[in-house]
Design a protein around this motif. Sequence first.
Motif, mmCIF file in Angstrom:
data_model
loop_
_atom_site.group_PDB
_atom_site.id
_atom_site.type_symbol
_atom_site.label_atom_id
_atom_site.label_comp_id
_atom_site.label_asym_id
_atom_site.label_seq_id
_atom_site.Cartn_x
_atom_site.Cartn_y
_atom_site.Cartn_z
ATOM 1 N N THR B 202 44.481 12.645 15.412
ATOM 2 C CA THR B 202 45.188 13.476 14.432
ATOM 3 C C THR B 202 44.806 13.083 13.008
ATOM 4 N N ILE B 205 41.268 14.443 12.394
ATOM 5 C CA ILE B 205 41.347 15.900 12.244
ATOM 6 C C ILE B 205 41.904 16.250 10.866
ATOM 7 N N ASP B 206 42.938 15.546 10.475
ATOM 8 C CA ASP B 206 43.543 15.796 9.169
ATOM 9 C C ASP B 206 42.514 15.578 8.055
ATOM 10 N N ARG B 249 44.135 5.559 5.477
ATOM 11 C CA ARG B 249 44.875 6.470 6.348
ATOM 12 C C ARG B 249 44.693 6.142 7.831
#
Lengths: 331, 331
Positions: B202, B205-206, B249
């Motif tokens: 995720t 992808i973000d 991140r």
Amino acid sequence: MDLHILDHRLRVTSISKNGLVHFTHPLIKLIFLRNRTRCKFFSLTETPENYTAVLDEEGFKELQPSEHLKVEGSIWLPLNVVSNGNASSSSQAVGVTKIAKSVIAPLAQQHVSVFMLSTYQTDFILVRESDLSVVISTLEEEFSIFKEVGGESIPVHSQDVSNGLQKNGREAIQPTVHPVLIPQNQFCVMSLDPATLPSIATTLIDVLFYSNSPKEEDGSPSSQGIKFFSFSLIDGYISLVMDTEAQTRFPADLLFTSSSGELWRMVRIGGQPLGFDECGIVAQISQPLAESDISAYYISTFSFDHALVPEEDIASVVDMLQDQRKEPATS
Amino acid sequence: MDLHILDHRLRVTSISKNGLVHFTHPLIKLIFLRNRTRCKFFSLTETPENYTAVLDEEGFKELQPSEHLKVEGSIWLPLNVVSNGNASSSSQAVGVTKIAKSVIAPLAQQHVSVFMLSTYQTDFILVRESDLSVVISTLEEEFSIFKEVGGESIPVHSQDVSNGLQKNGREAIQPTVHPVLIPQNQFCVMSLDPATLPSIATTLIDVLFYSNSPKEEDGSPSSQGIKFFSFSLIDGYISLVMDTEAQTRFPADLLFTSSSGELWRMVRIGGQPLGFDECGIVAQISQPLAESDISAYYISTFSFDHALVPEEDIASVVDMLQDQRKEPATS
């Protein structure tokens, strides 16, 4: 019992099978990237015909107009029955069965179309915003009705709404009895801690967006089963409905169900796509289930309706449906 | 030293920023769903201009023609230098610096265009399939050359290939000296166990697909930095190049780099898009780096070239580039 009119204004849409590739970008955002969207109500259900997406206006904004996207013209509002502790019902049944007599039947009598969306957590009864005054005047005898506005629950009464008149006074007409399909696969209704959603992301993406492209090693569809997979993320709660074959692809320790090994069989309602204007479809199946106290989840999609009943009850449900289908011919 | 011509036939493509939404479906498949594709060579690099995708023919088949997709017309073959244990070089430098004199300079002299793709694991030198005979005859003095075919390495010699003649005998012309840009952000070159790729799905992808849509809480771009993010999955190995802001991140325990805290600064080469036909661009920067024994990764994209040099060497690299840019004027 309390009835809450939730603070979501919903659109009901369908995405064609071929068109899914064009909507992968917004759908992945709506499913996995909660801090990139204000959408609070999102549901996506794959059926053999198409994908049904039900989503609030913030979510709907993410979907670009396309030949692959059909949008039902109305705004729909989700209703939710909340037991306030002094429920008199002795029923142990869950799902739509619990609200069959108190909500579904009266709305059908008043010719209000409903779009049902059962989840692991609760059952949402979607009604058209334009039917709201009829809904309130129909249900206020049985329920204390509250409208949720910005996190607060405000009591509403039929005199508060612009048109408190009954929608119509037509005599009850003999409803169409739709053909049903009973697929062989077994379903489970599951949930997931939203914090662990990233852990199943690639599996969920694979199942939702790539299940139509055959894998290299395995191109055979399951025999006699129906393709049905539903994901919803509503007010932070996740619900998943999938068959036992899809379930094997997910890690067993992350998804949970209400009681271990609880399996459900599906009754798909409708030979031709049902449309959105016919009333009483949910009532037709939920009323006899309520009489027999058989639990049922109920998921409407763009084309067909789907009831899920406990595996051990499927034989009696089939009998019941056969009786129902004989009656019109003999009466 | 051995030079391997790898068993991949590659296409170099670019996807426009606005067009990415139309390619999310195939790109997510190529990145995350390895058992749904036969693609074995995939690289995706975001720059401020566009996304560059380099991928083999199986991967290329997944990309539907579109106004948003540009495709360089040639088939490119990746070359790879393999140290066979008796390397005589005393250099400690890594990356393109190691092959500057043995590969990059001779190919530039023969007017062979190269497209470089450094990864965490190795440096791929992409050459046009139509230049292969020139490449072999140019490099066979220095290298034992092998062609990989179906997992086997087969020795090749210039007499084996259809056209062993030098590409051309033109006199070396004074090459264009391109303007360079030195962004302020710091980069890291990292890898990841492919088994843990789902854990960062995720986030990846973000970062890859949604970084252009401002987040609710944070819409401010980092000042003076350049948008640059590269992901590759080649023969099962993952490489990631990102700046330190993007790095925060990702979970710190899953991504690894060769030595802890190793940071790189970028030199972007080109004021206008470079195209694919000019030769000697890589040579122009890698030769002086080799003379100073400064390590460098080098990543070509559809529009510009990007060298990454160690943070502690950026000042001397800037001096070196300034000298280089003065010389043509004074000669």
